[in-house]
Design a protein around this motif. Structure first.
Motif: not given
Length: 197
Positions: A53-58
């Motif tokens: 989720n963190l990578v997708e947001t970034a």
């Protein structure tokens, strides 16, 4: 039955009970560190769930950092695999060593992502990213506490199994030395900064 025979039987029974006590204590200590690892496993899985989720947001903000984002996902996948192996066999020193290495790589990849994200003010201001970072920070703290409890249990087990006469029972019955769960890379030992303040 003569007095000598009775004394011999009493000595044999006392020795058997003594060795049974050592064996049971080794089992107890081994189960204690296995349970402590189960607590780490829960927190690591929470961490692994947050990272995509963190990578997708970034990804929406860091279009030119594809290599870094892919490195984080790759390191996360390696850590997940190593954790599954370690969770299945927390008493296998090689599985814990492999997890130590995989976690070191993941923490390093996350550190690079966090460092790069400082260059993206819009990403820093993103509410979803802030929330994910807060959850990740909380999870990292829980991992640190669980790791300390595990390492304490491992140290107690290892110390007990190495003492004489315990080692005469531990070695033949397969009570191998347990591996500590430590961060491999000295640079990674420092806490990863996960806030955008």
């Amino acid at each position: 039955m003569g007095m000598g025979t009775i004394i011999t039987l009493v000595i044999i029974v006392a020795l058997v009970l003594f060795f049974i006590g050592i064996y049971n204590k080794l089992v107890t200590l081994r189960n204690r560190f296995k349970n402590a690892f189960a607590q780490i496993d829960v927190q690591l899985n929470r961490r692994y769930d947050l990272i995509p989720n963190l990578v997708e947001t970034a990804k929406g903000y860091m279009k030119h950092e594809k290599e870094t984002l892919e490195a984080v996902i790759s390191a996360r996948n390696s850590a997940v695999s190593a954790n599954q192996e370690a969770a299945a066999h927390p008493d296998d020193p090689d599985a814990i060593k492999h997890l130590n290495q995989a976690e070191g790589q993941l923490t390093g990849a996350l550190g690079r992502l966090f460092a790069l994200s400082e260059s993206y003010p819009d990403l820093k201001a993103n509410q979803t990213m802030e929330q994910l970072m807060e959850e990740l920070s909380t999870t990292e703290n829980k991992i640190a506490f669980a790791r300390q409890a595990y390492n304490d249990a491992v140290m107690q087990y290892n110390t007990y199994r190495e003492q004489v006469p315990n080692n005469f029972i531990a070695n033949p019955f397969g009570f191998v030395e347990a591996e500590l769960f430590e961060v491999e890379d000295e640079q990674v030992r420092e806490s990863v900064k996960v806030s955008f303040d």
